[in-house]
Design an enzyme around this catalytic site. Sequence first.
Site, short mmCIF file in Angstrom:
data_model
loop_
_atom_site.label_atom_id
_atom_site.label_comp_id
_atom_site.label_asym_id
_atom_site.label_seq_id
_atom_site.Cartn_x
_atom_site.Cartn_y
_atom_site.Cartn_z
N HIS A 127 2.07 21.14 -35.06
CA HIS A 127 0.69 20.74 -35.36
C HIS A 127 0.29 19.56 -34.47
O HIS A 127 -0.84 19.51 -33.97
CB HIS A 127 0.56 20.38 -36.84
CG HIS A 127 0.82 21.56 -37.73
ND1 HIS A 127 -0.06 22.64 -37.84
CD2 HIS A 127 1.88 21.88 -38.51
CE1 HIS A 127 0.44 23.55 -38.66
NE2 HIS A 127 1.63 23.10 -39.08
N ARG A 136 -8.11 22.58 -26.31
CA ARG A 136 -8.16 23.56 -27.41
C ARG A 136 -8.98 23.03 -28.56
O ARG A 136 -9.91 23.68 -29.04
CB ARG A 136 -6.73 23.85 -27.86
CG ARG A 136 -6.56 24.44 -29.25
CD ARG A 136 -5.15 24.13 -29.78
NE ARG A 136 -4.96 24.62 -31.13
CZ ARG A 136 -5.18 23.89 -32.23
NH1 ARG A 136 -5.64 22.67 -32.13
NH2 ARG A 136 -4.97 24.41 -33.43
N GLY A 160 -5.18 30.32 -41.27
CA GLY A 160 -4.08 29.63 -40.60
C GLY A 160 -4.54 28.24 -40.21
O GLY A 160 -4.44 27.84 -39.08
N GLU A 183 -3.60 28.51 -45.54
CA GLU A 183 -2.40 28.12 -44.78
C GLU A 183 -1.17 28.53 -45.57
O GLU A 183 -1.01 28.15 -46.73
CB GLU A 183 -2.41 26.61 -44.54
CG GLU A 183 -1.13 26.06 -43.89
CD GLU A 183 -0.74 26.77 -42.61
OE1 GLU A 183 -1.61 27.00 -41.74
OE2 GLU A 183 0.46 27.13 -42.48
N GLU A 212 -3.03 37.58 -45.90
CA GLU A 212 -3.03 38.99 -46.33
C GLU A 212 -2.87 39.10 -47.84
O GLU A 212 -3.13 40.15 -48.41
CB GLU A 212 -1.84 39.73 -45.71
CG GLU A 212 -1.86 39.84 -44.21
CD GLU A 212 -1.23 38.64 -43.52
OE1 GLU A 212 -0.69 38.82 -42.43
OE2 GLU A 212 -1.29 37.52 -44.06
N GLU A 226 -7.56 29.96 -35.25
CA GLU A 226 -6.92 29.68 -33.96
C GLU A 226 -5.57 30.37 -34.03
O GLU A 226 -4.61 29.85 -34.58
CB GLU A 226 -6.77 28.19 -33.72
CG GLU A 226 -6.45 27.85 -32.27
CD GLU A 226 -4.99 28.05 -31.92
OE1 GLU A 226 -4.56 29.22 -31.72
OE2 GLU A 226 -4.27 27.06 -31.88
N GLU A 235 3.58 36.12 -31.43
CA GLU A 235 3.51 35.76 -32.85
C GLU A 235 2.75 36.85 -33.61
O GLU A 235 2.90 36.97 -34.82
CB GLU A 235 2.80 34.42 -33.13
CG GLU A 235 3.49 33.20 -32.64
CD GLU A 235 2.67 31.93 -32.92
OE1 GLU A 235 2.72 31.04 -32.07
OE2 GLU A 235 1.98 31.82 -33.94
N1 LIG Z 1 -0.32 30.47 -32.33
C1 LIG Z 1 -1.02 29.80 -33.24
N2 LIG Z 1 -2.25 29.46 -33.06
N3 LIG Z 1 -0.39 29.48 -34.35
C2 LIG Z 1 -1.07 28.76 -35.45
C3 LIG Z 1 -0.49 29.29 -36.67
C4 LIG Z 1 -0.95 28.52 -37.93
O1 LIG Z 1 -1.47 29.49 -38.82
C5 LIG Z 1 -0.60 29.65 -39.92
N4 LIG Z 1 -0.52 31.10 -40.19
C6 LIG Z 1 -0.10 32.06 -39.34
N5 LIG Z 1 -0.20 33.27 -39.92
C7 LIG Z 1 -0.71 33.06 -41.16
C8 LIG Z 1 -1.06 33.91 -42.24
N6 LIG Z 1 -0.91 35.25 -42.15
N7 LIG Z 1 -1.57 33.37 -43.37
C9 LIG Z 1 -1.74 32.03 -43.45
N8 LIG Z 1 -1.42 31.15 -42.48
C10 LIG Z 1 -0.92 31.68 -41.34
C11 LIG Z 1 0.73 29.04 -39.50
O2 LIG Z 1 1.48 28.60 -40.61
C12 LIG Z 1 0.26 27.90 -38.62
O3 LIG Z 1 -0.12 26.78 -39.38
#
Ligand SMILES: N=C(N)NCC[C@H]1O[C@@H](n2cnc3c(N)ncnc32)[C@H](O)[C@@H]1O
Length: 448
Positions: A127, A136, A160, A183, A212, A226, A235
Amino acid sequence: SHPTYLLNPTKNYRYKPFKCWSCKLYGCIMKEDEDDASPEEYVALCDFTGSGSDQLSFSSGDKLLVHTKPSSDWWWAELQGVTGYAPASYLQPDGAEEEEEEEEDTSLQDPWQDEEYFGSYGTLKLHLEMLSDKTRTEAYRQVIFSNSASLRNKVVMDLGCGTGIISLFCAQLAQPSVVYAVEASSMAAYTRQLVKQNGYEEVVVVLQGRAEEIELPEQVDVLVSEWMGNCLLFEFMVESVLLARDRWLREGGVIWPSSAALTLVPCQADSYFSEKMAFWEQPYGLDFTPLQPLAHQEFFTKPKFSHLIEPNDCLSAPCDVICLNMYTLQVKDLEEMNGQFHFCVEKPGVFHGFTAWFTVHFKSLEEGGTTVELNTGPNSEPTHWKQTLFMLDKPVSVCAGDSISGTILLRRNPVWRRHMTVTLNWNISSTGETDSSQVGTKTFPMWR
Ligand SMILES: N=C(N)NCC[C@H]1O[C@@H](n2cnc3c(N)ncnc32)[C@H](O)[C@@H]1O
């Protein structure tokens, strides 16, 4: 957005093989053929459709007899009397399922690797990296700021949300009726504190859980996220965004980013090549070249993420090879994405490989409003994603006027759902004195 947390050391990796031009067989670093021991029984973890006459097709659950394992990636197997090469990563020893349960080995039962994935986002490191990336973060701030009037009384979902920065921008710069900040990692508890600390608990509702699986009390007008990873898709968080779009975005709602493009360019990578390969020519006056095949396997088999390419390393103008419309993109489309390219070499140099990056666009909520762009390419301010470098097995000298055309295939890993392979096929045609052409192909795992 770092792939490191997904490098699960306890799992023996299997590199995708590369076709060896000399012996035209998979995995030319062949181990001595094991003597023809009795074949071992394996079960297929998923479907595989062989390409070329020497690959064996099979369906999930099929029981294959593995006769020999000439390389760690492709095994000579038999199914109902038909023989051919089968990808080792698709096979599991028959009966291992029970053992696996006994060992409480969850990694195979968790193809999304959610424990590592959300575990890594439960700490500050990633983070901090994302928040420190001003290009970004300012891009998302610009989106909220330039749409602030239209965001009034809107229902927003921030998928997220991490530390909640986008949701906080919404509350700080606009007057939405509510922002659902979703999150899945343990960071959500801190995000709730940040919302309270900044006095926005009336507007921002933090929900901990996978997008989901969580329930929202209503449809949303705006879905912002993002989600971009290395090479745009690593990912595969984009799948979660599409599922949330289909379930929670109201008819006529807006998704941000609205579109995404993967861009490719042929490039020089002199310093990387010297550092990893030429180094072995004569270190301290000694000949270390017998280590070069090892260096090749270790450094050039996988893409180099976080590579910073100089604009003058580009051998031609870049080309958008894959374009995603976030309103129409379907989850099934993510399994295989194809692109084509045709580059005209603009200056003489050494073609060491291809560099990839992405650009996303945020269409305005207002008719005729300005579209915001976040471009992670070499001509923009660097971001924490930087670019991704795919090194060829052998560098090729090119001249101005040469052309490099071919295809790119992003194939999602059928077992490890956050991973993919990138296959590049290219044809270099020179119109110099001797009309010559060189073809090449290489498949890179990202990262399994
Ligand atoms: N490549 C990125 N931008 N990664 C950011 C990912 C952020 O989204 C969160 N995240 C990713 N997938 C999910 C999901 N399906 N549901 C909730 N949070 C998510 C993850 O924990 C992180 O804080």
